[in-house]
Scaffold this motif. Structure first.
Motif, short mmCIF file in Angstrom:
data_model
loop_
_atom_site.label_atom_id
_atom_site.label_comp_id
_atom_site.label_asym_id
_atom_site.label_seq_id
_atom_site.Cartn_x
_atom_site.Cartn_y
_atom_site.Cartn_z
N SER A 50 0.86 -1.18 0.00
CA SER A 50 0.00 0.00 0.00
C SER A 50 0.89 1.23 0.00
O SER A 50 1.81 1.33 0.82
N PHE A 51 0.63 2.15 -0.91
CA PHE A 51 1.40 3.39 -0.99
C PHE A 51 0.45 4.55 -0.67
O PHE A 51 -0.66 4.62 -1.21
N GLU A 52 0.87 5.42 0.21
CA GLU A 52 0.04 6.54 0.64
C GLU A 52 0.32 7.78 -0.21
O GLU A 52 1.38 8.39 -0.08
N PRO A 53 -0.63 8.19 -1.06
CA PRO A 53 -0.40 9.39 -1.86
C PRO A 53 -0.32 10.66 -1.02
O PRO A 53 0.46 11.56 -1.29
N THR A 54 -1.16 10.72 0.03
CA THR A 54 -1.19 11.90 0.89
C THR A 54 -1.94 11.59 2.17
O THR A 54 -2.76 10.66 2.21
N THR A 55 -1.66 12.39 3.21
CA THR A 55 -2.45 12.29 4.44
C THR A 55 -3.57 13.34 4.46
O THR A 55 -4.38 13.36 5.38
N SER A 56 -3.60 14.21 3.47
CA SER A 56 -4.61 15.27 3.42
C SER A 56 -5.99 14.70 3.08
O SER A 56 -6.09 13.73 2.33
N CYS A 57 -7.02 15.32 3.63
CA CYS A 57 -8.39 14.91 3.29
C CYS A 57 -9.33 16.09 3.42
O CYS A 57 -9.12 16.98 4.25
N ASN A 58 -10.36 16.10 2.60
CA ASN A 58 -11.35 17.17 2.61
C ASN A 58 -12.48 16.93 3.59
O ASN A 58 -13.26 17.84 3.88
N LEU A 59 -12.59 15.70 4.13
CA LEU A 59 -13.68 15.38 5.06
C LEU A 59 -13.15 15.26 6.49
O LEU A 59 -11.95 15.28 6.73
N ARG A 60 -14.10 15.10 7.43
CA ARG A 60 -13.74 15.00 8.85
C ARG A 60 -14.46 13.83 9.51
O ARG A 60 -15.22 14.00 10.47
N CYS A 61 -14.22 12.66 8.98
CA CYS A 61 -14.87 11.45 9.51
C CYS A 61 -14.40 11.18 10.94
O CYS A 61 -13.20 11.28 11.24
N PRO A 62 -15.31 10.79 11.84
CA PRO A 62 -15.02 10.73 13.27
C PRO A 62 -14.08 9.63 13.74
O PRO A 62 -13.54 9.72 14.83
N GLU A 63 -13.88 8.58 12.95
CA GLU A 63 -12.97 7.51 13.38
C GLU A 63 -11.75 7.42 12.46
O GLU A 63 -11.16 6.35 12.30
N CYS A 64 -11.35 8.54 11.87
CA CYS A 64 -10.23 8.57 10.92
C CYS A 64 -9.23 9.63 11.34
O CYS A 64 -9.60 10.80 11.53
#
Length: 341
Positions: A50-64
């Protein structure tokens, strides 16, 4: 088994060269011997990474961690050069490449170019997305990139339910992006990517399971996967734990607390066949090490081959054979509790 599932299986099998098949046999046999002898023998190279492109995200999911902005490690974007150098080292034996760990892959500016590079090496490529960036251009380029599998997070069939877990998300965007993908697959006469709705079953959405199946059928999505949710602080219960026991990783105890259903066997197959590489080149054992606490090496400082066979990796595999319950991230592990339907 659906027709799409069969085609996806054939597609994956088509990537299996003699060298990759021999590598897989080495990995399987070394794991079997390791379990039998309780010694961390390992032959071969990873079958999957698994390769991680980024840790950035546009959402705010509560268990992430990405959604909660709770990482202790830095946020950033994968270097194109680091990715290509690693793939160049591994592609002859590697079979499966997942472009996902934390964050939203489509936020990486070169994401689809990296997919195309890996596809050009004959790898089976997959990713997971919240589908908010599937514009006309991105949808078309996704099909053209050669991506083999695309998992789309659904988690609700109405906006009021969807937003309870996908905080900040818009269901309309997910459905519009899905329609664009289906459209371009038809226009370009492509069997890929294999489109999957992934429905993370939590208490607020468990009543929409049948509706999710129907929605996928109406839109032309190939499959629907229902996945159990990892809850970080599950011991005292959580409003996210489903009431439908089949879709829960946790079970209620007589004293009102909750425990993990899954029995922790000593040893873990994942440590033999796969690993996770963060955006900045850290190699960690698996997707449960979200904050990269169990760092086994750094690809910016050593080659993958040296790292994979290193004493630190051998020691970690040995610790799993002795007792997974002694390793913090393993205590909330979902191996064996995923539900596909």
């Amino acid at each position: 088994m659906t027709r799409g599932t069969f085609q996806d299986g054939l597609n994956l099998a088509s990537k299996l060269t003699p060298r990759r098949a021999w590598n897989a046999l080495q990995v399987v046999s070394s794991y079997a011997l390791a379990r039998l002898t309780k010694k961390p023998r390992h032959w071969g190279s990873p079958v999957s990474i698994s390769f991680e492109p980024t840790t950035s995200c546009n959402l705010r999911c509560p268990e992430c961690p990405s959604g909660l902005r709770s990482f202790t490690r830095p946020t950033g974007m994968l270097s194109d050069n680091l990715f290509k150098q690693t793939i160049d080292q591994l592609h002859n034996r590697l079979l499966y490449l997942l472009f996902y760990f934390q964050g939203e892959p489509y936020l990486h500016p070169s994401f689809l170019d990296l997919v195309k590079y890996a596809s050009g090496k004959g790898l089976y490529t997959a990713t997971s997305t919240n589908a908010h960036f599937l514009t006309e251009d991105n949808a078309r380029r996704t099909v053209e990139s050669g991506l083999d599998r695309l998992i789309i997070s659904l988690d609700g069939t109405t906006q009021d339910v969807y937003k309870q877990y996908r905080v900040g998300g818009k269901l309309d965007k997910v459905l519009e992006g899905t329609k664009r993908l289906v459209k371009y697959k038809k226009e370009l006469k492509s069997k890929t990517p294999y489109l999957i709705f992934q429905f993370l079953v939590v208490r607020p959405n468990e009543h929409q399971i049948d509706e999710a199946r129907q929605l996928a059928k109406e839109l032309g999505v190939d499959d629907v996967w229902f996945k159990t949710a990892q809850i970080y602080d599950y011991a005292q219960g959580s409003p996210l734990i489903p009431t439908i026991d089949y879709y829960s990783r946790y079970q209620a105890q007589p004293n009102g607390t909750y425990s993990l259903k899954n029995k922790l066997i000593d040893g873990c197959w994942k440590m033999w066949y796969s690993c996770v590489i963060t955006w900045d080149g850290l190699v960690v054992p698996c997707c449960f090490d979200k904050d990269a606490h169990y760092r086994l090496g750094n690809l910016q400082q050593q080659s993958f081959k040296a790292l994979w066979k290193s004493d630190s990796y051998k020691k970690f595999r040995g610790s799993l054979l002795k007792g997974r319950s002694q390793i913090e991230m393993c205590r909330n592990c979902s191996e064996g509790t995923k539900v596909w339907g």
